[in-house]
Scaffold this motif. Structure first.
Motif, short mmCIF file in Angstrom:
data_model
loop_
_atom_site.label_atom_id
_atom_site.label_comp_id
_atom_site.label_asym_id
_atom_site.label_seq_id
_atom_site.Cartn_x
_atom_site.Cartn_y
_atom_site.Cartn_z
N GLU A 166 40.03 11.31 38.87
CA GLU A 166 39.23 12.28 39.61
C GLU A 166 38.54 13.24 38.65
O GLU A 166 39.12 13.64 37.64
CB GLU A 166 40.12 13.12 40.54
CG GLU A 166 40.85 12.36 41.60
CD GLU A 166 41.69 13.27 42.48
OE1 GLU A 166 41.64 14.51 42.28
OE2 GLU A 166 42.39 12.77 43.37
N ILE A 167 37.32 13.59 39.00
CA ILE A 167 36.58 14.63 38.28
C ILE A 167 36.04 15.60 39.33
O ILE A 167 35.29 15.20 40.22
CB ILE A 167 35.44 14.04 37.44
CG1 ILE A 167 35.98 13.03 36.42
CG2 ILE A 167 34.68 15.15 36.73
CD1 ILE A 167 34.91 12.33 35.63
N THR A 168 36.42 16.86 39.23
CA THR A 168 36.03 17.85 40.23
C THR A 168 35.51 19.12 39.56
O THR A 168 35.62 19.28 38.34
CB THR A 168 37.22 18.20 41.15
OG1 THR A 168 38.28 18.74 40.36
CG2 THR A 168 37.72 16.98 41.89
N GLU A 169 34.97 20.01 40.37
CA GLU A 169 34.61 21.35 39.91
C GLU A 169 35.31 22.36 40.80
O GLU A 169 35.27 22.25 42.03
CB GLU A 169 33.10 21.58 39.96
CG GLU A 169 32.72 22.98 39.47
CD GLU A 169 31.22 23.22 39.41
OE1 GLU A 169 30.82 24.36 39.08
OE2 GLU A 169 30.45 22.29 39.72
N ARG A 170 35.99 23.32 40.17
CA ARG A 170 36.73 24.34 40.93
C ARG A 170 35.90 25.63 41.01
O ARG A 170 35.39 26.11 40.00
CB ARG A 170 38.08 24.62 40.29
CG ARG A 170 38.78 25.85 40.84
CD ARG A 170 40.23 25.93 40.46
NE ARG A 170 41.03 25.00 41.23
CZ ARG A 170 41.75 24.02 40.72
NH1 ARG A 170 41.79 23.84 39.41
NH2 ARG A 170 42.44 23.21 41.49
N SER A 217 45.93 23.73 46.80
CA SER A 217 44.70 23.45 47.54
C SER A 217 44.93 22.37 48.58
O SER A 217 45.86 21.58 48.50
CB SER A 217 43.58 23.02 46.58
OG SER A 217 43.96 21.87 45.85
N ALA A 218 44.05 22.37 49.58
CA ALA A 218 44.00 21.32 50.59
C ALA A 218 42.67 20.59 50.44
O ALA A 218 41.68 21.17 49.99
CB ALA A 218 44.14 21.91 51.98
N TYR A 219 42.65 19.31 50.80
CA TYR A 219 41.42 18.54 50.57
C TYR A 219 41.22 17.48 51.65
O TYR A 219 42.14 17.08 52.37
CB TYR A 219 41.45 17.87 49.20
CG TYR A 219 42.43 16.73 49.07
CD1 TYR A 219 42.08 15.42 49.39
CD2 TYR A 219 43.72 16.96 48.60
CE1 TYR A 219 42.97 14.38 49.28
CE2 TYR A 219 44.63 15.91 48.47
CZ TYR A 219 44.25 14.63 48.81
OH TYR A 219 45.14 13.59 48.70
N THR A 278 37.45 20.14 48.63
CA THR A 278 38.66 20.95 48.68
C THR A 278 38.29 22.36 49.14
O THR A 278 37.12 22.71 49.23
CB THR A 278 39.34 21.03 47.30
OG1 THR A 278 38.53 21.81 46.42
CG2 THR A 278 39.52 19.64 46.70
N ASN A 279 39.32 23.17 49.40
CA ASN A 279 39.06 24.54 49.81
C ASN A 279 38.53 25.39 48.65
O ASN A 279 38.08 26.52 48.86
CB ASN A 279 40.32 25.19 50.38
CG ASN A 279 41.44 25.24 49.37
OD1 ASN A 279 41.95 24.21 48.95
ND2 ASN A 279 41.84 26.44 48.96
N ASP A 280 38.56 24.84 47.42
CA ASP A 280 38.04 25.59 46.27
C ASP A 280 37.14 24.75 45.37
O ASP A 280 37.03 25.01 44.17
CB ASP A 280 39.19 26.18 45.44
CG ASP A 280 40.13 25.10 44.91
OD1 ASP A 280 39.93 23.91 45.23
OD2 ASP A 280 41.05 25.44 44.16
N GLY A 281 36.49 23.74 45.94
CA GLY A 281 35.59 22.96 45.11
C GLY A 281 35.24 21.61 45.71
O GLY A 281 35.39 21.37 46.91
N TYR A 282 34.82 20.70 44.85
CA TYR A 282 34.38 19.38 45.27
C TYR A 282 34.44 18.45 44.06
O TYR A 282 34.58 18.89 42.91
CB TYR A 282 32.95 19.44 45.82
CG TYR A 282 31.97 20.06 44.85
CD1 TYR A 282 31.31 19.30 43.90
CD2 TYR A 282 31.72 21.44 44.88
CE1 TYR A 282 30.43 19.87 43.01
CE2 TYR A 282 30.83 22.02 44.01
CZ TYR A 282 30.19 21.24 43.06
OH TYR A 282 29.33 21.82 42.18
#
Length: 259
Positions: free
Chosen positions: A84-88, A248-250, A59-63
């Motif tokens: 989903e599990i992500t980090e911002r 966000s965009a991803y 994403t534009n602010d993480g993965y």
């Protein structure tokens, strides 16, 4: 009695032929189904009952990473269930070196933020493959529950008594968190005992491009946008404005199998 016996003989002679005809019909139906599947494979038509997909998301602010289970109601329509599990990351996060100790830190970072999302999406097939080497295009949209896990960003500093300790922005002696000197940056094992949870919700919409050579194998790219809203503002950086709404965009890279 003779008439009954003759009738039984007639029935006995008819039953084997009926059974044989029924067996032939079943074989013919099976051949037709196989021929239809072969034709669909050649034409690139994707038809399935369920699929399991995993992948990575940028994403534009993480993965992050995700798991998806799909259930089809027709060739064009399906329901997708996702975890989903992500980090911002905050856009103002910058690495800095403590000149006194040489330790690399992210100055002013208050928390690691891990959004965990559980939701469902409706998928509609816009265009099937023109052949088995083509690309199918689907649109999907939906949402669900989003939980932000906040892990304090802890830095190791001298405790003034000849020892060392970890401090965060919310620690009683938080001035050391902002001034240092720092002897160690946060490791993977720090802050979990002080984990905080902030509930919220999310919605997203996307286009999916499946370029897999074989229909039973999923190889796809998804491009989309997402909105998240949390019940409280999320503290990421000390000197930056806190928000509870994130847009966000991803892009997702997806792999899996169909049945």
């Amino acid at each position: 009695m003779k008439k009954i016996f003759a009738l039984l003989l007639a029935v006995a002679s008819i039953l084997p032929s009926m059974a044989q005809d029924n067996k032939k019909n079943k074989k013919a139906e099976r051949r037709q189904r196989i021929s239809a599947l072969i034709k669909q494979e050649e034409e690139g038509v994707i038809a399935y009952r369920k699929h399991t997909i995993y992948g990575v998301k940028l994403t534009n602010d993480g993965y992050g990473a995700f798991l998806e289970i799909g259930r089809a109601s027709s060739i064009r329509k399906a329901m997708l269930f996702q975890l989903e599990i992500t980090e911002r990351k905050h856009p103002k996060e910058d690495k800095a070196v403590d000149l006194a100790t040489g330790v690399l830190i992210t100055y002013g970072k208050q928390n690691f933020v891990y959004p965990v999302r559980l939701g469902a999406q409706f998928q509609y097939l816009l265009g099937n493959k023109s052949n088995k080497n083509g690309v199918s295009v689907s649109a999907n949209g939906g949402g669900g529950l989003s939980i932000a896990l906040l892990r304090p960003y802890l830095l190791e500093v001298p405790d003034g008594l000849g020892g060392l300790k970890y401090v965060g922005y919310d620690s009683p002696d938080s001035t050391l968190f902002l001034t240092g000197p720092y002897t160690r940056n946060p490791g993977l094992g720090t802050g979990w005992k002080s984990l905080k949870v902030t509930p919220g919700a999310y919605a997203k919409a996307a286009l999916r491009f499946d370029y897999g050579r074989y229909n039973e194998v999923v190889s796809a790219l998804e491009v989309g946008v997402m909105a998240e809203f949390y019940s409280k503002k999320i503290p990421q950086m000390v000197y930056e404005k806190q928000r509870n709404l994130f847009l966000s965009a991803y892009v997702s890279i997806m792999f899996g199998r169909r049945k």
